[in-house]
Design a protein around this motif. Structure first.
Motif, PDB file in Angstrom:
ATOM      1  N   VAL A   1       0.814  -1.218   0.000  1.00  0.00           N
ATOM      2  CA  VAL A   1       0.000   0.000   0.000  1.00  0.00           C
ATOM      3  C   VAL A   1       0.848   1.268   0.000  1.00  0.00           C
ATOM      4  CG1 VAL A   1      -2.090  -0.947   1.026  1.00  0.00           C
ATOM      5  CG2 VAL A   1      -0.342  -0.032   2.505  1.00  0.00           C
ATOM      6  N   CYS A   2       2.067   1.187   0.458  1.00  0.00           N
ATOM      7  CA  CYS A   2       2.914   2.376   0.568  1.00  0.00           C
ATOM      8  C   CYS A   2       3.882   2.545  -0.599  1.00  0.00           C
ATOM      9  CB  CYS A   2       3.698   2.349   1.879  1.00  0.00           C
ATOM     10  SG  CYS A   2       2.613   2.366   3.324  1.00  0.00           S
ATOM     11  N   GLY A   3       4.187   1.463  -1.275  1.00  0.00           N
ATOM     12  CA  GLY A   3       5.092   1.546  -2.419  1.00  0.00           C
ATOM     13  C   GLY A   3       6.448   2.116  -2.052  1.00  0.00           C
ATOM     14  N   GLU A   4       7.042   2.756  -3.025  1.00  0.00           N
ATOM     15  CA  GLU A   4       8.403   3.299  -2.873  1.00  0.00           C
ATOM     16  C   GLU A   4       8.434   4.808  -2.617  1.00  0.00           C
ATOM     17  OE1 GLU A   4      11.267   1.496  -2.855  1.00  0.00           O
ATOM     18  OE2 GLU A   4       9.988  -0.291  -2.955  1.00  0.00           O
ATOM     19  N   SER A   5       7.272   5.464  -2.714  1.00  0.00           N
ATOM     20  CA  SER A   5       7.232   6.917  -2.544  1.00  0.00           C
ATOM     21  C   SER A   5       5.830   7.354  -2.116  1.00  0.00           C
ATOM     22  CB  SER A   5       7.581   7.616  -3.863  1.00  0.00           C
ATOM     23  OG  SER A   5       6.564   7.363  -4.828  1.00  0.00           O
ATOM     24  N   ARG A   6       5.709   8.585  -1.715  1.00  0.00           N
ATOM     25  CA  ARG A   6       4.410   9.149  -1.352  1.00  0.00           C
ATOM     26  C   ARG A   6       3.472   9.107  -2.552  1.00  0.00           C
ATOM     27  NH1 ARG A   6       1.540  14.072  -1.479  1.00  0.00           N
ATOM     28  NH2 ARG A   6       0.295  14.361   0.403  1.00  0.00           N
ATOM     29  N   GLU A   7       3.983   9.476  -3.714  1.00  0.00           N
ATOM     30  CA  GLU A   7       3.183   9.490  -4.933  1.00  0.00           C
ATOM     31  C   GLU A   7       2.666   8.094  -5.259  1.00  0.00           C
ATOM     32  OE1 GLU A   7       6.247  10.935  -4.587  1.00  0.00           O
ATOM     33  OE2 GLU A   7       5.438  12.964  -4.431  1.00  0.00           O
ATOM     34  N   GLU A   8       3.516   7.085  -5.116  1.00  0.00           N
ATOM     35  CA  GLU A   8       3.085   5.717  -5.371  1.00  0.00           C
ATOM     36  C   GLU A   8       2.059   5.271  -4.329  1.00  0.00           C
ATOM     37  OE1 GLU A   8       4.815   1.269  -6.355  1.00  0.00           O
ATOM     38  OE2 GLU A   8       6.211   2.790  -5.642  1.00  0.00           O
ATOM     39  N   ALA A   9       2.238   5.668  -3.085  1.00  0.00           N
ATOM     40  CA  ALA A   9       1.273   5.318  -2.033  1.00  0.00           C
ATOM     41  C   ALA A   9      -0.100   5.899  -2.343  1.00  0.00           C
ATOM     42  CB  ALA A   9       1.771   5.811  -0.673  1.00  0.00           C
ATOM     43  N   LEU A  10      -0.153   7.141  -2.813  1.00  0.00           N
ATOM     44  CA  LEU A  10      -1.435   7.752  -3.171  1.00  0.00           C
ATOM     45  C   LEU A  10      -2.131   6.954  -4.277  1.00  0.00           C
ATOM     46  CD1 LEU A  10      -0.388  11.496  -3.016  1.00  0.00           C
ATOM     47  CD2 LEU A  10      -2.163  10.415  -1.613  1.00  0.00           C
ATOM     48  N   ILE A  11      -1.361   6.495  -5.248  1.00  0.00           N
ATOM     49  CA  ILE A  11      -1.918   5.704  -6.353  1.00  0.00           C
ATOM     50  C   ILE A  11      -2.397   4.348  -5.852  1.00  0.00           C
ATOM     51  CG2 ILE A  11      -1.325   4.506  -8.508  1.00  0.00           C
ATOM     52  CD1 ILE A  11       0.617   6.932  -9.038  1.00  0.00           C
ATOM     53  N   LEU A  12      -1.561   3.667  -5.084  1.00  0.00           N
ATOM     54  CA  LEU A  12      -1.916   2.335  -4.593  1.00  0.00           C
ATOM     55  C   LEU A  12      -3.135   2.373  -3.679  1.00  0.00           C
ATOM     56  CD1 LEU A  12       1.673   0.980  -3.854  1.00  0.00           C
ATOM     57  CD2 LEU A  12       0.125   0.207  -5.679  1.00  0.00           C
ATOM     58  N   LEU A  13      -3.182   3.335  -2.784  1.00  0.00           N
ATOM     59  CA  LEU A  13      -4.326   3.454  -1.873  1.00  0.00           C
ATOM     60  C   LEU A  13      -5.601   3.823  -2.630  1.00  0.00           C
ATOM     61  CD1 LEU A  13      -2.501   5.152   1.087  1.00  0.00           C
ATOM     62  CD2 LEU A  13      -3.741   2.981   1.221  1.00  0.00           C
ATOM     63  N   ALA A  14      -5.478   4.677  -3.632  1.00  0.00           N
ATOM     64  CA  ALA A  14      -6.652   5.029  -4.433  1.00  0.00           C
ATOM     65  C   ALA A  14      -7.149   3.807  -5.194  1.00  0.00           C
ATOM     66  CB  ALA A  14      -6.307   6.165  -5.403  1.00  0.00           C
ATOM     67  N   GLN A  15      -6.248   2.993  -5.703  1.00  0.00           N
ATOM     68  CA  GLN A  15      -6.656   1.777  -6.415  1.00  0.00           C
ATOM     69  C   GLN A  15      -7.342   0.801  -5.465  1.00  0.00           C
ATOM     70  OE1 GLN A  15      -6.468   1.158  -9.832  1.00  0.00           O
ATOM     71  NE2 GLN A  15      -7.867  -0.427  -9.148  1.00  0.00           N
ATOM     72  N   LEU A  16      -6.806   0.638  -4.278  1.00  0.00           N
ATOM     73  CA  LEU A  16      -7.461  -0.242  -3.290  1.00  0.00           C
ATOM     74  C   LEU A  16      -8.853   0.272  -2.944  1.00  0.00           C
ATOM     75  CD1 LEU A  16      -4.507  -1.060  -0.874  1.00  0.00           C
ATOM     76  CD2 LEU A  16      -5.775  -2.677  -2.306  1.00  0.00           C
ATOM     77  N   GLU A  17      -8.991   1.582  -2.853  1.00  0.00           N
ATOM     78  CA  GLU A  17     -10.300   2.186  -2.577  1.00  0.00           C
ATOM     79  C   GLU A  17     -11.280   1.839  -3.698  1.00  0.00           C
ATOM     80  OE1 GLU A  17     -13.115   4.425  -0.495  1.00  0.00           O
ATOM     81  OE2 GLU A  17     -11.093   4.039   0.202  1.00  0.00           O
ATOM     82  N   CYS A  18     -10.840   1.973  -4.939  1.00  0.00           N
ATOM     83  CA  CYS A  18     -11.693   1.636  -6.083  1.00  0.00           C
ATOM     84  C   CYS A  18     -12.038   0.157  -6.112  1.00  0.00           C
ATOM     85  CB  CYS A  18     -11.000   2.010  -7.389  1.00  0.00           C
ATOM     86  SG  CYS A  18     -10.939   3.774  -7.689  1.00  0.00           S
ATOM     87  N   ASP A  19     -11.070  -0.684  -5.806  1.00  0.00           N
ATOM     88  CA  ASP A  19     -11.279  -2.135  -5.817  1.00  0.00           C
ATOM     89  C   ASP A  19     -12.275  -2.579  -4.749  1.00  0.00           C
ATOM     90  OD1 ASP A  19      -9.438  -2.237  -7.851  1.00  0.00           O
ATOM     91  OD2 ASP A  19      -7.840  -3.106  -6.635  1.00  0.00           O
ATOM     92  N   SER A  20     -12.365  -1.827  -3.646  1.00  0.00           N
ATOM     93  CA  SER A  20     -13.254  -2.219  -2.561  1.00  0.00           C
ATOM     94  C   SER A  20     -14.624  -1.546  -2.641  1.00  0.00           C
ATOM     95  CB  SER A  20     -12.602  -1.915  -1.211  1.00  0.00           C
ATOM     96  OG  SER A  20     -12.487  -0.520  -1.023  1.00  0.00           O
ATOM     97  N   ALA A  21     -14.816  -0.672  -3.610  1.00  0.00           N
ATOM     98  CA  ALA A  21     -16.103   0.016  -3.761  1.00  0.00           C
ATOM     99  C   ALA A  21     -17.175  -0.991  -4.198  1.00  0.00           C
ATOM    100  CB  ALA A  21     -15.991   1.151  -4.768  1.00  0.00           C
TER     101      ALA A  21
END
Length: 84
Positions: A63-83
């Motif tokens: 969920v955190c990836g390698e950077s803040r920017e990657e974390a924002l993307i990964l968390l947003a994708q998880l949010e979409c996947d759980s909708a």
């Protein structure tokens, strides 16, 4: 994994359905939590008013990836996947 200081992605990307001080109806996805300060640190970290869902969150590479920017993307994708 430890939280990346000043990241705050977990306080922006996911929705939070439980009340947060200053956000009694929770927080929609991709919305900055009012408890996130200008340094992207939680103002209620380790305080009793911090929502249980926030306290339970732990930094993980998936969920955190390698950077803040990657974390924002990964968390947003998880949010979409759980909708629903």
């Amino acid at each position: 994994m430890e939280c990346r200081a000043g990241c705050g992605a977990c306080c922006i990307a996911p929705s939070i359905s439980s009340p947060i001080p200053g956000m009694p109806n929770g927080k929609p996805a991709n919305t900055r939590c009012v408890q996130l300060d200008v340094q992207n640190l939680c103002k209620i970290f380790a305080k009793p008013e911090r929502p249980a869902v926030c306290s339970a969150f732990t930094a993980q590479a998936y969920v955190c990836g390698e950077s803040r920017e990657e974390a924002l993307i990964l968390l947003a994708q998880l949010e979409c996947d759980s909708a629903p």
